[in-house]
Write a protein that holds these residues in place. Structure first.
Motif, PDB file in Angstrom:
ATOM      1  N   SER A 125      -5.317   0.199   7.489  1.00 31.41           N
ATOM      2  CA  SER A 125      -5.459  -1.114   6.944  1.00 31.41           C
ATOM      3  C   SER A 125      -4.790  -1.473   5.895  1.00 31.41           C
ATOM      4  O   SER A 125      -4.238  -0.647   5.118  1.00 31.41           O
ATOM      5  N   SER A 126      -4.515  -2.725   5.596  1.00 28.58           N
ATOM      6  CA  SER A 126      -3.812  -3.293   4.624  1.00 28.58           C
ATOM      7  C   SER A 126      -4.535  -2.744   3.189  1.00 28.58           C
ATOM      8  O   SER A 126      -3.909  -2.681   2.166  1.00 28.58           O
ATOM      9  N   LEU A 162      -3.594   0.924   2.602  1.00 21.90           N
ATOM     10  CA  LEU A 162      -2.338   1.003   2.423  1.00 21.90           C
ATOM     11  C   LEU A 162      -2.048   0.329   0.840  1.00 21.90           C
ATOM     12  O   LEU A 162      -1.268   1.058   0.067  1.00 21.90           O
ATOM     13  N   THR A 163      -2.725  -0.822   0.452  1.00 24.96           N
ATOM     14  CA  THR A 163      -2.443  -1.302  -0.915  1.00 24.96           C
ATOM     15  C   THR A 163      -2.942  -0.175  -1.795  1.00 24.96           C
ATOM     16  O   THR A 163      -2.320   0.209  -2.864  1.00 24.96           O
ATOM     17  N   TYR A 200      -0.662   2.974  -1.753  1.00 20.63           N
ATOM     18  CA  TYR A 200       0.785   2.604  -2.331  1.00 20.63           C
ATOM     19  C   TYR A 200       0.675   2.546  -4.064  1.00 20.63           C
ATOM     20  O   TYR A 200       1.369   3.070  -4.787  1.00 20.63           O
ATOM     21  N   ARG A 245      10.204  -2.059  -1.788  1.00 19.63           N
ATOM     22  CA  ARG A 245      10.173  -3.477  -1.095  1.00 19.63           C
ATOM     23  C   ARG A 245      10.599  -3.374   0.350  1.00 19.63           C
ATOM     24  O   ARG A 245      10.284  -3.957   1.087  1.00 19.63           O
ATOM     25  N   LEU A 267       8.263  -1.116   2.646  1.00 26.65           N
ATOM     26  CA  LEU A 267       7.002  -1.990   2.844  1.00 26.65           C
ATOM     27  C   LEU A 267       7.179  -3.073   3.822  1.00 26.65           C
ATOM     28  O   LEU A 267       6.189  -3.399   4.490  1.00 26.65           O
ATOM     29  N   GLY A 268       8.089  -3.516   3.384  1.00 26.36           N
ATOM     30  CA  GLY A 268       8.690  -4.986   4.467  1.00 26.36           C
ATOM     31  C   GLY A 268       7.701  -5.946   4.775  1.00 26.36           C
ATOM     32  O   GLY A 268       7.467  -6.149   5.846  1.00 26.36           O
ATOM     33  N   GLY A 269       6.975  -6.245   3.686  1.00 21.98           N
ATOM     34  CA  GLY A 269       5.806  -7.316   4.071  1.00 21.98           C
ATOM     35  C   GLY A 269       4.484  -6.720   4.282  1.00 21.98           C
ATOM     36  O   GLY A 269       3.791  -7.418   4.998  1.00 21.98           O
ATOM     37  N   ALA A 270       4.291  -5.356   4.427  1.00 25.47           N
ATOM     38  CA  ALA A 270       3.063  -4.797   4.762  1.00 25.47           C
ATOM     39  C   ALA A 270       1.919  -4.996   3.963  1.00 25.47           C
ATOM     40  O   ALA A 270       0.855  -4.940   4.394  1.00 25.47           O
ATOM     41  N   LEU A 271       2.129  -5.417   2.606  1.00 23.66           N
ATOM     42  CA  LEU A 271       1.139  -5.374   1.463  1.00 23.66           C
ATOM     43  C   LEU A 271       0.992  -6.933   1.557  1.00 23.66           C
ATOM     44  O   LEU A 271       2.002  -7.874   1.335  1.00 23.66           O
TER      45      LEU A 271
END
Length: 121
Positions: free
Chosen positions: A2-3, A6-7, A10, A52, A55-59
């Motif tokens: 889940s985001s 992940l957040t 990270y 960056r 993660l390519g927009g995953a966060l």
């Protein structure tokens, strides 16, 4: 994953890594010539750029979320790579006798908002 998970992961990992790099690469060494300072800055920027890309927009929150844990490290790297009038101004402010509030205002005028504590600078 889940985001939210992940957040959280990270931010914890990146914050610890950034702190480790700050302590070992900048604070522990404490003296650099300009070339070393610029090399350190480029390496620190590369860490953030790698995150960056990875993660390519995953966060959610984009660049701000990704860059957040690296802020102090990037600020320190900018300081150690300074030159010219800006560097002279930073030295004058850093070793001045003004109060902490005045110091914060003056540093913000020269290098922008700064999260580093006065003792660290």
């Amino acid at each position: 994953m889940s985001s939210v998970t992940l957040t959280t992961l990270y931010r914890k990992i990146a914050a610890r890594l950034a702190t480790h790099i700050l302590q070992r690469q900048i604070l522990y060494r404490s003296q650099f010539d300009l070339l070393e300072g610029k090399s350190i800055r480029v390496e620190c920027e590369l860490w953030v750029e790698t995150c960056r890309i990875a993660l390519g927009g995953a966060l959610p929150g984009g660049r701000t979320r990704i860059d957040g844990p690296w802020t102090k490290l990037l600020q320190a790297a900018s300081l150690v790579s300074g030159e010219g009038d800006a560097w002279t101004a930073v030295l004058k402010i850093a070793f001045g006798t003004q109060t902490d509030d005045v110091w914060s205002i003056q540093m913000a005028e020269v290098v922008g908002p700064i999260e580093l504590e006065r003792d660290t600078v």
